[in-house]
Scaffold this active site. Structure first.
Site, PDB file in Angstrom:
ATOM      1  N   ASN A  93      12.854   6.205  13.437  1.00 48.89           N
ATOM      2  CA  ASN A  93      13.883   5.291  13.941  1.00 48.89           C
ATOM      3  C   ASN A  93      15.004   4.997  12.934  1.00 48.89           C
ATOM      4  O   ASN A  93      16.150   4.869  13.313  1.00 48.89           O
ATOM      5  CB  ASN A  93      13.249   4.000  14.489  1.00 48.89           C
ATOM      6  N   GLY A 169       5.247   2.916  10.284  1.00 53.71           N
ATOM      7  CA  GLY A 169       5.051   3.446  11.627  1.00 53.71           C
ATOM      8  C   GLY A 169       4.219   2.502  12.456  1.00 53.71           C
ATOM      9  O   GLY A 169       4.238   1.280  12.241  1.00 53.71           O
ATOM     10  N   GLY A 174      -1.084   3.591  11.238  1.00 51.10           N
ATOM     11  CA  GLY A 174      -1.241   2.921   9.941  1.00 51.10           C
ATOM     12  C   GLY A 174      -2.701   2.697   9.600  1.00 51.10           C
ATOM     13  O   GLY A 174      -3.137   2.897   8.459  1.00 51.10           O
ATOM     14  N   GLU A 191       3.935  -0.686   6.574  1.00 51.38           N
ATOM     15  CA  GLU A 191       5.085  -1.347   7.206  1.00 51.38           C
ATOM     16  C   GLU A 191       5.002  -1.008   8.683  1.00 51.38           C
ATOM     17  O   GLU A 191       5.379   0.089   9.100  1.00 51.38           O
ATOM     18  CB  GLU A 191       6.400  -0.821   6.608  1.00 51.38           C
ATOM     19  N   CYS A 225      11.732  -1.892  14.068  1.00 58.21           N
ATOM     20  CA  CYS A 225      10.505  -2.658  13.813  1.00 58.21           C
ATOM     21  C   CYS A 225      10.786  -4.151  13.862  1.00 58.21           C
ATOM     22  O   CYS A 225       9.972  -4.937  14.333  1.00 58.21           O
ATOM     23  CB  CYS A 225       9.918  -2.276  12.466  1.00 58.21           C
ATOM     24  N   GLU A 397       8.226  -3.758   0.585  1.00 54.27           N
ATOM     25  CA  GLU A 397       9.210  -2.801   0.088  1.00 54.27           C
ATOM     26  C   GLU A 397      10.550  -3.525   0.032  1.00 54.27           C
ATOM     27  O   GLU A 397      10.659  -4.681   0.419  1.00 54.27           O
ATOM     28  CB  GLU A 397       9.254  -1.555   0.991  1.00 54.27           C
TER      29      GLU A 397
END
Ligand code: NAD
Length: 417
Positions: A93, A169, A174, A191, A225, A397
């Site tokens: 994305n 993802g 995950g 994430e 997300c 992150e």
């Protein structure tokens, strides 16, 4: 870094940032064609990639350990050292943004990276590697391995030569990645997705809020997300907010990436099918507004605003990953908080109120990794630590925080009497 100021990662990363900046239009076009996102949105992603290179290039020589006062006769200090080889599995994305924030930080800390882009969109990952070579990154420092998730991704996550895995993802993948990495007992950053609310109180500045309320739902066709797929509104403001959001929905223009309109197509027929499946579940929910999609080819999903969605409805609980927003009215701050925190996710939340005390209460109590007060997303700042709690993942992150995640801390205790 040598005594003459040369060597080290930072000049290479900042040079890479310059090369990305020199090619913004090319990178934006590649990303727009690959992902289907409107050209301007893709260009913003390219700028973000340059910013990550600049930020982490600038930060690379500013991360240091500490000296720790200890027993008589000891000198104790800490060292921040690279993990070694880091694996990066990313989705389709926002490839450029996610490469910047994870690979940029990992390289800055001196790791060698293996990047597995998504099968649906790997062009800008390959372009980035080509630019990295030109910037002088040594052979082997960045390796891009396109391939299928179950093959290339799983092989990377479970490889004994990998010392850290950064995964962005879905929740299901995950969890698989973390299980694979656990075999080698390596740290994992996850994430994952979200069902992020924006909470609009009756004293909110609605004119200021409206663009954020809508954009956070339809940006990248909702395949974000941190999309704000739930809009919680105080009942006194409910009808006004719904009507004004509906006006904006009616004006949305949907079309091909290169036409650079408000909303592009979904990444794939599969993703379009997922969104259609959710809309089928809308059943007798009220559709407050739905934007028109173009006739003809293209995997379009109509931007859809649903009203009065019960907080426990699947459309208010599950991540749709499409341009669909649910309006949920509430009567009190307590109820707003209960609804906002009432999903498995905890990625992002927005609060719209002029009441300073309420801003502080909500910021503390909201179940999420980020809270935005009287804004949403804060312009995506590369400087701001980002990540989730609950099913939205763990680890951070972006910002300086990522540099700590992409390094390991060693304590050195020297006894000298
Ligand atoms: P996905 O989990 O299907 O795929 C993500 C990556 O994992 C891809 O590269 C894929 O090839 C790989 N993969 C698939 N199966 C694998 C396996 N068995 N082992 C190892 N790797 C495997 O997710 P997606 O559909 O590409 O992306 C959408 C999801 O990503 C959404 O849930 C979204 O919320 C989330 N997301 C989160 C963030 C964040 O920062 N929190 C950012 C972007 C997207």
């Amino acid at each position: 870094m040598g005594a003459d100021g040369t060597g080290g990662t930072w000049p290479i990363l900042t040079r890479l940032g310059d090369l990305v900046r020199a090619r913004l239009d090319w990178l934006a076009e590649l990303e727009a064609l690959d992902v289907g996102k409107p050209l301007t949105q893709a260009r913003n992603d390219a700028v973000a990639l340059a910013r990550y290179c600049e930020f982490y290039g600038g930060a690379a020589d500013k991360v240091h350990g500490q000296t720790i006062p200890y027993l008589d006769g000891y000198t104790v200090y800490t060292l921040r050292q690279p993990h070694g080889v880091t694996g990066h599995i990313i989705p389709w994305n926002y490839p450029m943004q996610i490469i910047g924030r994870s690979v940029g930080a990992a390289l800055a800390m001196g790791n060698a990276c293996v990047l597995k882009p998504a099968e649906e969109a790997c062009m800008t990952a390959l372009a980035f590697a080509w630019l990295a070579e030109q910037a002088g990154l040594p052979p082997g420092a960045l390796n891009v391995v396109p391939g299928l998730g179950a093959e290339a991704g799983a092989a990377l996550a479970g490889h004994p030569g990998i010392q850290h895995v950064s995964f962005t993802g879905s929740v299901a993948t995950g969890s698989t990645v973390q299980t694979l990495a656990a075999r080698n007992v390596v740290p994992v950053t996850l994430e994952l997705g979200g069902k992020s609310p924006q909470v609009v109180f009756d004293d909110a500045d609605l004119d200021a809020a409206l663009p954020f309320l809508v954009n956070a739902g339809i940006q990248n066709a909702g395949q974000t997300c941190s999309a704000s797929s739930r809009v919680l509104v105080h009942r006194d403001l409910h009808e006004t907010l719904r009507d004004r959001m509906a006006e904006r929905y009616a004006a949305l223009q949907v079309g091909p990436a290169m036409a650079d309109l408000d909303v592009g197509p979904m990444i794939s027929a599969r993703q379009q099918g997922i969104v259609s499946g959710f809309l089928t579940q809308a059943g007798d929910l009220t559709i407050a507004a739905q934007a028109r999609i173009p006739d003809g080819p293209g995997h379009y999903a109509p931007p859809t605003l649903l009203d009065n969605v019960p907080p426990d409805h699947p459309l208010a609980q599950q991540e749709i990953f499409g341009p669909v927003q649910a309006i949920i009215p509430f009567d009190s701050e307590e109820e707003a908080l209960r609804i906002a925190n009432g999903t498995d996710y905890g990625l992002v939340a927005g609060v719209w109120t002029r009441d300073g005390a309420r801003q502080m209460r909500m910021a503390r109590a909201l179940h999420s990794g980020q809270v935005y007060i009287n804004n949403y997303g804060a312009g995506g700042g590369v400087e701001l630590p980002f990540g989730g709690i609950g099913k939205s993942g763990h680890g951070r992150e972006k910002g300086f925080e990522a540099l700590y995640g992409f390094s390991s801390l060693k304590t050195v205790a020297a006894y000298h009497g």
